[in-house]
Design a protein around this motif. Sequence first.
Motif, mmCIF file in Angstrom:
data_model
loop_
_atom_site.group_PDB
_atom_site.id
_atom_site.type_symbol
_atom_site.label_atom_id
_atom_site.label_comp_id
_atom_site.label_asym_id
_atom_site.label_seq_id
_atom_site.Cartn_x
_atom_site.Cartn_y
_atom_site.Cartn_z
ATOM 1 N N GLU A 125 15.272 -37.540 52.494
ATOM 2 C CA GLU A 125 16.723 -37.386 52.390
ATOM 3 C C GLU A 125 17.130 -36.681 51.101
ATOM 4 O OE1 GLU A 125 15.158 -40.282 52.680
ATOM 5 O OE2 GLU A 125 15.869 -41.373 54.452
ATOM 6 N N GLN A 126 16.271 -36.728 50.097
ATOM 7 C CA GLN A 126 16.572 -36.125 48.806
ATOM 8 C C GLN A 126 15.967 -34.723 48.658
ATOM 9 O OE1 GLN A 126 15.347 -38.943 45.739
ATOM 10 N NE2 GLN A 126 15.647 -40.618 47.183
ATOM 11 N N ARG A 127 15.407 -34.189 49.737
ATOM 12 C CA ARG A 127 14.617 -32.961 49.622
ATOM 13 C C ARG A 127 15.111 -31.860 50.571
ATOM 14 N NH1 ARG A 127 10.136 -34.056 46.598
ATOM 15 N NH2 ARG A 127 9.655 -36.262 46.295
ATOM 16 N N ASP A 128 14.824 -30.625 50.160
ATOM 17 C CA ASP A 128 15.101 -29.447 50.978
ATOM 18 C C ASP A 128 13.852 -29.105 51.773
ATOM 19 O OD1 ASP A 128 17.784 -28.844 49.921
ATOM 20 O OD2 ASP A 128 16.697 -28.437 48.057
ATOM 21 N N VAL A 129 14.023 -28.807 53.053
ATOM 22 C CA VAL A 129 12.898 -28.626 53.964
ATOM 23 C C VAL A 129 12.790 -27.170 54.409
ATOM 24 C CG1 VAL A 129 12.182 -29.090 56.348
ATOM 25 C CG2 VAL A 129 12.745 -30.982 54.822
ATOM 26 N N LEU A 130 11.546 -26.675 54.413
ATOM 27 C CA LEU A 130 11.234 -25.381 55.010
ATOM 28 C C LEU A 130 10.229 -25.625 56.124
ATOM 29 C CD1 LEU A 130 11.353 -22.278 55.076
ATOM 30 C CD2 LEU A 130 9.491 -22.266 53.392
ATOM 31 N N VAL A 131 10.643 -25.374 57.368
ATOM 32 C CA VAL A 131 9.774 -25.548 58.531
ATOM 33 C C VAL A 131 9.057 -24.227 58.784
ATOM 34 C CG1 VAL A 131 9.650 -26.203 60.962
ATOM 35 C CG2 VAL A 131 11.423 -27.195 59.485
ATOM 36 N N VAL A 132 7.725 -24.284 58.986
ATOM 37 C CA VAL A 132 6.963 -23.044 59.176
ATOM 38 C C VAL A 132 6.156 -23.088 60.472
ATOM 39 C CG1 VAL A 132 6.844 -22.560 56.708
ATOM 40 C CG2 VAL A 132 5.008 -23.863 57.761
ATOM 41 N N ASP A 133 6.210 -21.975 61.198
ATOM 42 C CA ASP A 133 5.441 -21.780 62.422
ATOM 43 C C ASP A 133 5.398 -20.278 62.665
ATOM 44 O OD1 ASP A 133 4.048 -22.111 64.772
ATOM 45 O OD2 ASP A 133 5.692 -23.054 65.878
ATOM 46 N N ALA A 142 10.375 -25.086 68.014
ATOM 47 C CA ALA A 142 11.225 -25.059 66.827
ATOM 48 C C ALA A 142 12.414 -26.000 66.984
ATOM 49 C CB ALA A 142 11.701 -23.636 66.564
ATOM 50 N N VAL A 143 13.046 -25.987 68.147
ATOM 51 C CA VAL A 143 14.180 -26.876 68.407
ATOM 52 C C VAL A 143 13.738 -28.337 68.335
ATOM 53 C CG1 VAL A 143 15.789 -27.686 70.186
ATOM 54 C CG2 VAL A 143 15.537 -25.231 69.737
ATOM 55 N N ALA A 144 12.604 -28.658 68.954
ATOM 56 C CA ALA A 144 12.105 -30.039 68.949
ATOM 57 C C ALA A 144 11.798 -30.494 67.530
ATOM 58 C CB ALA A 144 10.858 -30.143 69.820
ATOM 59 N N ALA A 145 11.203 -29.597 66.725
ATOM 60 C CA ALA A 145 10.867 -29.953 65.349
ATOM 61 C C ALA A 145 12.121 -30.231 64.527
ATOM 62 C CB ALA A 145 10.049 -28.834 64.712
ATOM 63 N N PHE A 159 14.065 -22.342 58.490
ATOM 64 C CA PHE A 159 12.941 -22.121 59.397
ATOM 65 C C PHE A 159 12.330 -20.759 59.113
ATOM 66 C CE2 PHE A 159 10.722 -20.923 63.227
ATOM 67 C CZ PHE A 159 10.121 -22.110 63.643
ATOM 68 N N LEU A 160 11.002 -20.737 58.936
ATOM 69 C CA LEU A 160 10.290 -19.500 58.639
ATOM 70 C C LEU A 160 9.250 -19.223 59.714
ATOM 71 C CD1 LEU A 160 9.428 -17.155 56.753
ATOM 72 C CD2 LEU A 160 7.902 -18.789 55.616
ATOM 73 N N CYS A 161 9.270 -18.005 60.267
ATOM 74 C CA CYS A 161 8.260 -17.609 61.240
ATOM 75 C C CYS A 161 7.843 -16.167 60.980
ATOM 76 C CB CYS A 161 8.764 -17.758 62.674
ATOM 77 S SG CYS A 161 10.234 -16.773 63.068
ATOM 78 N N LEU A 162 6.750 -15.791 61.581
ATOM 79 C CA LEU A 162 6.237 -14.433 61.451
ATOM 80 C C LEU A 162 6.916 -13.503 62.456
ATOM 81 C CD1 LEU A 162 4.054 -12.757 59.962
ATOM 82 C CD2 LEU A 162 2.473 -13.377 61.799
ATOM 83 N N LEU A 163 6.984 -13.953 63.703
ATOM 84 C CA LEU A 163 7.588 -13.183 64.788
ATOM 85 C C LEU A 163 8.572 -14.051 65.546
ATOM 86 C CD1 LEU A 163 4.635 -11.274 66.542
ATOM 87 C CD2 LEU A 163 6.340 -10.345 64.967
ATOM 88 N N ALA A 164 9.610 -13.408 66.068
ATOM 89 C CA ALA A 164 10.584 -14.111 66.903
ATOM 90 C C ALA A 164 10.916 -13.259 68.118
ATOM 91 C CB ALA A 164 11.854 -14.410 66.113
ATOM 92 N N ALA A 165 11.275 -13.924 69.200
ATOM 93 C CA ALA A 165 11.786 -13.262 70.405
ATOM 94 C C ALA A 165 13.289 -13.499 70.487
ATOM 95 C CB ALA A 165 11.103 -13.822 71.650
#
Length: 211
Positions: A125-133, A142-145, A159-165
């Motif tokens: 709760e006290q932290r900033d999150v970066l989700v990677v896939d 990504a939505v589920a995560a 949210f960080l990813c290499l490729l997206a559609a």
Amino acid sequence: MSAKVTVIDHPLIQHKLTLMRQTQTSTAKFRQLLKEIGMLLAYEVTRDLPLKYEQIETPIAKMNAPMLAAEKNMVIISIMRAGQGLLDSILELIPSARVGHIGLYRDPTTRMAIEYYFKVPQDIEQRDVLVVDPMLATGNSAVAAVDRLKEVNPKSIKFLCLLAAPEGLKHFHEQHPDVQIYTAAVDERLDEHGYIVPGLGDAGDRLYGTM
């Protein structure tokens, strides 16, 4: 393109991404390229990290010098298993960041994400999150995560990813319009199996040599 999608089109990233896309790129080379791109992407994603000033002494004089104010407040969340490749590279730049893992697999029939593991720092709760896939294809994982992470109420989520559609971006922001996405490229479309076209294949298989 939505204002909530940042395409990081640095020439080094685009060159390395092209090498990753090629069928003949070996597992070892793919892994190394993902590490290199991950570090370059992280440079951009962390551009808004806050700074503080501390007095230091150089060989010449004392000065008030900028230092990260919140390095230890970051949590990098890897969507297993392919997210590990990006996680490892970001930790090279930010070694004090905390780490969390979300284990998801795609049901072959429904293509929905099924959770099998969830572990994050207790004080998230006290932290900033970066989700990677590496891949944002259908967007289901990504939505589920992010659904799961919002249950534990972190300060912020990127949210960080290499490729997206395009389909994945649309689906993700229908569910989470508040979450900024960073990616190296937005490809043409999804195929009938839910893979990104032209894409680079299955990132996890190519990363770990399990094709």
